[in-house]
Design a protein around this motif. Structure first.
Motif, mmCIF file in Angstrom:
data_model
loop_
_atom_site.group_PDB
_atom_site.id
_atom_site.type_symbol
_atom_site.label_atom_id
_atom_site.label_comp_id
_atom_site.label_asym_id
_atom_site.label_seq_id
_atom_site.Cartn_x
_atom_site.Cartn_y
_atom_site.Cartn_z
ATOM 1 N N PHE A 6 0.826 -1.204 0.000
ATOM 2 C CA PHE A 6 0.000 0.000 0.000
ATOM 3 C C PHE A 6 0.865 1.261 0.000
ATOM 4 O O PHE A 6 0.567 2.221 -0.722
ATOM 5 N N GLU A 7 1.938 1.246 0.779
ATOM 6 C CA GLU A 7 2.871 2.373 0.763
ATOM 7 C C GLU A 7 3.547 2.491 -0.603
ATOM 8 O O GLU A 7 3.780 3.593 -1.097
ATOM 9 N N ARG A 8 3.867 1.357 -1.201
ATOM 10 C CA ARG A 8 4.514 1.345 -2.520
ATOM 11 C C ARG A 8 3.601 1.929 -3.587
ATOM 12 O O ARG A 8 4.032 2.732 -4.439
ATOM 13 N N ARG A 62 -11.414 -12.356 -3.016
ATOM 14 C CA ARG A 62 -12.113 -12.163 -1.737
ATOM 15 C C ARG A 62 -13.483 -11.548 -2.007
ATOM 16 O O ARG A 62 -13.583 -10.418 -2.465
ATOM 17 N N GLU A 63 -14.516 -12.303 -1.727
ATOM 18 C CA GLU A 63 -15.873 -11.890 -2.075
ATOM 19 C C GLU A 63 -16.218 -10.489 -1.567
ATOM 20 O O GLU A 63 -16.834 -9.691 -2.287
ATOM 21 N N GLU A 64 -15.789 -10.161 -0.356
ATOM 22 C CA GLU A 64 -16.143 -8.866 0.229
ATOM 23 C C GLU A 64 -15.406 -7.691 -0.450
ATOM 24 O O GLU A 64 -15.785 -6.538 -0.266
ATOM 25 N N LEU A 65 -14.393 -7.999 -1.252
ATOM 26 C CA LEU A 65 -13.625 -6.944 -1.934
ATOM 27 C C LEU A 65 -13.808 -6.959 -3.453
ATOM 28 O O LEU A 65 -13.301 -6.084 -4.147
ATOM 29 N N ALA A 122 -8.719 -3.491 1.783
ATOM 30 C CA ALA A 122 -7.935 -4.623 1.290
ATOM 31 C C ALA A 122 -6.935 -5.102 2.336
ATOM 32 O O ALA A 122 -6.648 -6.303 2.421
ATOM 33 N N ALA A 123 -6.416 -4.190 3.135
ATOM 34 C CA ALA A 123 -5.415 -4.553 4.150
ATOM 35 C C ALA A 123 -6.000 -5.437 5.248
ATOM 36 O O ALA A 123 -5.288 -6.270 5.815
ATOM 37 N N GLU A 124 -7.290 -5.268 5.496
ATOM 38 C CA GLU A 124 -7.941 -6.089 6.524
ATOM 39 C C GLU A 124 -7.920 -7.557 6.091
ATOM 40 O O GLU A 124 -8.289 -7.892 4.979
ATOM 41 N N GLY A 125 -7.479 -8.392 6.953
ATOM 42 C CA GLY A 125 -7.497 -9.819 6.682
ATOM 43 C C GLY A 125 -6.306 -10.337 5.889
ATOM 44 O O GLY A 125 -6.206 -11.537 5.652
#
Length: 160
Positions: A6-8, A62-65, A122-125
């Motif tokens: 994410f930082e990248r 990931r279904e939620e994303l 996206a970072a979650e999980g």
């Protein structure tokens, strides 16, 4: 912790914001504006492709994303189309700046949305190992995508 995916991605976004500012600042310097625009086009095209192949591919699984990933891929397509339209327009044309402003506004909206909404979701999980793997994959893919963009590999792509 070392820079993560994410930082990248945000680092690229910051470079893109700077390029946009430089392009607008070079308004009367046609050759410089042409060089900067070409650099922006290649950089954004390569970034989008590498991002889709790494982070977005993970999000699609990931279904939620999935909805966010599909939405962002559609925005990449829209931005790519705008880039191609502008690239095919004479940079000296009266409407070039207005069309470029439309692209800049659309792109800034996209990256702001990614940074504020999509990246945290996206970072979650995701494990630290997966985040590191995605960064490594991005770093591997981006140079190849820069070469593809320089060669114009995706120009004229008629996918909708």
């Amino acid at each position: 912790m070392a820079q993560d995916i994410f930082e990248r991605l945000k680092k690229d976004h910051d470079q893109h914001r700077a390029l946009l500012a430089d392009i607008f600042a070079a308004d009367r310097q046609v050759e410089q504006r042409e060089r900067l625009f070409e650099r922006f086009k290649i950089e954004v095209t390569a970034h989008a492709a590498a991002e889709e192949e790494t982070l977005y591919a993970t999000m699609l699984a990931r279904e939620e994303l999935r909805h966010d990933a599909v939405h962002s891929v559609a925005e990449h397509k829209e931005i790519g189309d705008l880039l191609q339209d502008i690239a095919s327009t004479d940079i000296r044309a009266d409407d070039w700046r207005a069309n470029f402003q439309k692209l800049a506004d659309r792109y800034i909206h996209h990256i702001d949305e990614e940074e504020s909404d999509m990246f945290p979701a996206a970072a979650e999980g995701l494990s630290d190992a997966k985040i590191a793997e995605l960064k490594a994959l991005f770093e591997k893919r981006k140079p190849a995508e820069i070469e593809r963009a320089r060669e114009g590999a995706d120009e004229g792509d008629e996918r909708d």
